[in-house]
Design a protein around this motif. Sequence first.
Motif, PDB file in Angstrom:
ATOM      1  N   ALA A  29       0.887  -0.650  -0.414  1.00 38.52           N
ATOM      2  CA  ALA A  29       0.231  -0.082  -0.007  1.00 38.52           C
ATOM      3  C   ALA A  29       0.873   1.614   0.085  1.00 38.52           C
ATOM      4  O   ALA A  29       2.058   1.304   1.130  1.00 38.52           O
ATOM      5  N   ARG A  30       0.655   1.924  -1.289  1.00 34.73           N
ATOM      6  CA  ARG A  30       0.922   3.581  -1.570  1.00 34.73           C
ATOM      7  C   ARG A  30       0.885   4.750   0.084  1.00 34.73           C
ATOM      8  O   ARG A  30       0.956   5.447  -0.164  1.00 34.73           O
ATOM      9  N   THR A  31      -0.139   4.376   0.816  1.00 37.81           N
ATOM     10  CA  THR A  31      -0.987   5.225   1.511  1.00 37.81           C
ATOM     11  C   THR A  31      -1.869   4.893   2.955  1.00 37.81           C
ATOM     12  O   THR A  31      -1.657   3.453   2.434  1.00 37.81           O
ATOM     13  N   SER A  32      -1.526   5.668   3.658  1.00 32.93           N
ATOM     14  CA  SER A  32      -2.464   5.434   4.960  1.00 32.93           C
ATOM     15  C   SER A  32      -4.284   4.539   4.441  1.00 32.93           C
ATOM     16  O   SER A  32      -4.046   3.429   4.909  1.00 32.93           O
ATOM     17  N   ARG A  33      -4.562   5.696   3.826  1.00 36.83           N
ATOM     18  CA  ARG A  33      -6.030   4.957   3.826  1.00 36.83           C
ATOM     19  C   ARG A  33      -5.980   3.692   2.986  1.00 36.83           C
ATOM     20  O   ARG A  33      -6.829   2.412   2.959  1.00 36.83           O
ATOM     21  N   GLU A  34      -4.713   3.872   1.728  1.00 32.33           N
ATOM     22  CA  GLU A  34      -4.586   2.169   1.460  1.00 32.33           C
ATOM     23  C   GLU A  34      -4.545   1.269   2.430  1.00 32.33           C
ATOM     24  O   GLU A  34      -4.225   0.249   2.046  1.00 32.33           O
ATOM     25  N   GLY A  35      -3.304   0.993   3.229  1.00 32.61           N
ATOM     26  CA  GLY A  35      -3.049   0.716   4.228  1.00 32.61           C
ATOM     27  C   GLY A  35      -4.118  -0.540   5.364  1.00 32.61           C
ATOM     28  O   GLY A  35      -4.166  -0.658   5.687  1.00 32.61           O
ATOM     29  N   VAL A  36      -4.524   0.914   5.296  1.00 38.39           N
ATOM     30  CA  VAL A  36      -5.978   0.403   6.619  1.00 38.39           C
ATOM     31  C   VAL A  36      -6.381  -0.442   5.606  1.00 38.39           C
ATOM     32  O   VAL A  36      -7.527  -1.532   6.249  1.00 38.39           O
ATOM     33  N   PRO A  64      -2.349   6.151  11.049  1.00 32.63           N
ATOM     34  CA  PRO A  64      -4.293   5.684  10.646  1.00 32.63           C
ATOM     35  C   PRO A  64      -3.734   4.556  11.115  1.00 32.63           C
ATOM     36  O   PRO A  64      -5.070   3.383  11.482  1.00 32.63           O
ATOM     37  N   VAL A  65      -2.826   3.958  10.282  1.00 32.37           N
ATOM     38  CA  VAL A  65      -2.519   2.580  10.213  1.00 32.37           C
ATOM     39  C   VAL A  65      -2.722   2.058  12.231  1.00 32.37           C
ATOM     40  O   VAL A  65      -3.092   0.710  12.154  1.00 32.37           O
ATOM     41  N   VAL A  66      -1.734   2.894  12.540  1.00 26.78           N
ATOM     42  CA  VAL A  66      -1.370   2.281  14.051  1.00 26.78           C
ATOM     43  C   VAL A  66      -2.818   2.630  15.195  1.00 26.78           C
ATOM     44  O   VAL A  66      -3.023   1.765  15.710  1.00 26.78           O
ATOM     45  N   ALA A  67      -3.797   3.770  14.065  1.00 29.42           N
ATOM     46  CA  ALA A  67      -4.883   3.515  15.266  1.00 29.42           C
ATOM     47  C   ALA A  67      -5.303   2.733  14.521  1.00 29.42           C
ATOM     48  O   ALA A  67      -5.741   2.003  15.934  1.00 29.42           O
ATOM     49  N   LEU A  68      -5.609   2.139  14.043  1.00 27.86           N
ATOM     50  CA  LEU A  68      -6.540   1.405  13.588  1.00 27.86           C
ATOM     51  C   LEU A  68      -5.903  -0.614  14.170  1.00 27.86           C
ATOM     52  O   LEU A  68      -6.729  -1.025  14.830  1.00 27.86           O
ATOM     53  N   LEU A  69      -4.539  -0.132  13.927  1.00 30.58           N
ATOM     54  CA  LEU A  69      -3.596  -1.694  14.726  1.00 30.58           C
ATOM     55  C   LEU A  69      -4.343  -1.126  16.526  1.00 30.58           C
ATOM     56  O   LEU A  69      -4.115  -2.457  17.668  1.00 30.58           O
ATOM     57  N   GLU A  70      -3.950  -0.159  16.931  1.00 35.31           N
ATOM     58  CA  GLU A  70      -4.344  -0.110  18.347  1.00 35.31           C
ATOM     59  C   GLU A  70      -5.701  -0.049  18.766  1.00 35.31           C
ATOM     60  O   GLU A  70      -6.254  -0.959  19.928  1.00 35.31           O
ATOM     61  N   GLU A  71      -6.578   0.280  18.091  1.00 35.79           N
ATOM     62  CA  GLU A  71      -7.785  -0.280  18.852  1.00 35.79           C
ATOM     63  C   GLU A  71      -8.584  -1.958  18.477  1.00 35.79           C
ATOM     64  O   GLU A  71      -9.583  -1.718  19.066  1.00 35.79           O
ATOM     65  N   ALA A  72      -7.805  -2.286  17.633  1.00 37.76           N
ATOM     66  CA  ALA A  72      -8.301  -3.519  17.526  1.00 37.76           C
ATOM     67  C   ALA A  72      -7.555  -4.341  19.001  1.00 37.76           C
ATOM     68  O   ALA A  72      -8.198  -5.083  19.376  1.00 37.76           O
ATOM     69  N   ALA A  73      -6.512  -4.131  19.533  1.00 37.57           N
ATOM     70  CA  ALA A  73      -6.482  -4.153  20.407  1.00 37.57           C
ATOM     71  C   ALA A  73      -6.519  -3.578  21.482  1.00 37.57           C
ATOM     72  O   ALA A  73      -7.026  -4.714  22.676  1.00 37.57           O
ATOM     73  N   PHE A  79      -5.034  -7.569  15.743  1.00 33.29           N
ATOM     74  CA  PHE A  79      -4.714  -8.208  14.561  1.00 33.29           C
ATOM     75  C   PHE A  79      -3.442  -9.344  14.366  1.00 33.29           C
ATOM     76  O   PHE A  79      -2.504  -8.982  15.684  1.00 33.29           O
ATOM     77  N   ARG A  80      -3.629 -10.457  14.106  1.00 34.25           N
ATOM     78  CA  ARG A  80      -2.392 -11.149  14.797  1.00 34.25           C
ATOM     79  C   ARG A  80      -0.735 -11.236  13.230  1.00 34.25           C
ATOM     80  O   ARG A  80      -1.471 -10.810  12.038  1.00 34.25           O
ATOM     81  N   SER A 100       4.063   2.895  20.877  1.00 30.06           N
ATOM     82  CA  SER A 100       2.437   2.930  20.274  1.00 30.06           C
ATOM     83  C   SER A 100       2.037   1.002  20.243  1.00 30.06           C
ATOM     84  O   SER A 100       1.343   1.005  21.014  1.00 30.06           O
ATOM     85  N   LEU A 101       2.833   0.425  19.480  1.00 30.40           N
ATOM     86  CA  LEU A 101       2.285  -0.593  19.443  1.00 30.40           C
ATOM     87  C   LEU A 101       2.708  -1.529  20.272  1.00 30.40           C
ATOM     88  O   LEU A 101       2.308  -2.776  20.466  1.00 30.40           O
ATOM     89  N   THR A 102       4.262  -1.787  20.602  1.00 25.79           N
ATOM     90  CA  THR A 102       4.863  -2.366  21.513  1.00 25.79           C
ATOM     91  C   THR A 102       3.448  -2.571  22.761  1.00 25.79           C
ATOM     92  O   THR A 102       2.813  -3.500  23.391  1.00 25.79           O
ATOM     93  N   ARG A 103       3.042  -1.263  23.245  1.00 26.19           N
ATOM     94  CA  ARG A 103       1.874  -0.968  24.621  1.00 26.19           C
ATOM     95  C   ARG A 103       1.270  -1.930  23.839  1.00 26.19           C
ATOM     96  O   ARG A 103       0.576  -2.358  25.426  1.00 26.19           O
ATOM     97  N   TRP A 104       0.734  -2.331  22.845  1.00 30.43           N
ATOM     98  CA  TRP A 104      -0.659  -3.093  23.172  1.00 30.43           C
ATOM     99  C   TRP A 104       0.109  -3.965  22.630  1.00 30.43           C
ATOM    100  O   TRP A 104      -0.882  -5.557  22.069  1.00 30.43           O
ATOM    101  N   ASN A 105       1.380  -4.745  22.766  1.00 29.41           N
ATOM    102  CA  ASN A 105       1.812  -6.433  23.057  1.00 29.41           C
ATOM    103  C   ASN A 105       1.950  -6.739  21.200  1.00 29.41           C
ATOM    104  O   ASN A 105       2.002  -8.056  21.138  1.00 29.41           O
ATOM    105  N   TYR A 106       2.415  -6.511  19.978  1.00 31.27           N
ATOM    106  CA  TYR A 106       2.449  -6.234  19.048  1.00 31.27           C
ATOM    107  C   TYR A 106       4.250  -6.599  18.834  1.00 31.27           C
ATOM    108  O   TYR A 106       5.077  -6.193  19.793  1.00 31.27           O
ATOM    109  N   GLN A 107       4.323  -7.155  18.913  1.00 31.91           N
ATOM    110  CA  GLN A 107       6.239  -8.275  18.785  1.00 31.91           C
ATOM    111  C   GLN A 107       6.651  -6.779  17.403  1.00 31.91           C
ATOM    112  O   GLN A 107       6.452  -6.823  15.912  1.00 31.91           O
ATOM    113  N   VAL A 108       7.351  -5.390  17.952  1.00 30.57           N
ATOM    114  CA  VAL A 108       7.527  -4.480  16.892  1.00 30.57           C
ATOM    115  C   VAL A 108       9.132  -4.294  17.239  1.00 30.57           C
ATOM    116  O   VAL A 108       9.548  -4.714  17.793  1.00 30.57           O
TER     117      VAL A 108
END
Length: 118
Positions: A29-36, A64-73, A79-80, A100-108
């Motif tokens: 994806a080339r934009t945040s919208r495409e990434g979401v 916006p992608v980070v926000a989607l991942l955080e909200e899911a957690a 997200f797996r 941000s992502l480490t706080r939600w236990n994603y492996q970063v």
Amino acid sequence: MNEDPAAAPQPVILGIDDLRPLPRATRLARTSREGVRLLEEHRDRFVDELWLDHDLGGDDSIMPVVALLEEAAFHGRPFRIGTVFVHSANPIGAETVVRSLTRWNYQVRRATASSSLP
């Protein structure tokens, strides 16, 4: 028992970056919208690797992608994802994503923008 290597599942490697080619990425994806949209398409699948660039051109960023991942957690359905690689040339933006992502236990893992990417 002989395993057929052709039957082995292909790893899912997603990339969100406005410039880099990321040749190993199975989808890009080339934009945040495409990434979401890309992540939403993979909502119920395991993603082996997710490569994120912070600055996506103009006023666009990965947030916006980070926000989607955080909200899911936050809602108990993260997200797996095997590993999230942050490869931005923007050190402050990259550190924000990592924290941000480490706080939600994603492996970063932090990767430099000049390191060999997939």
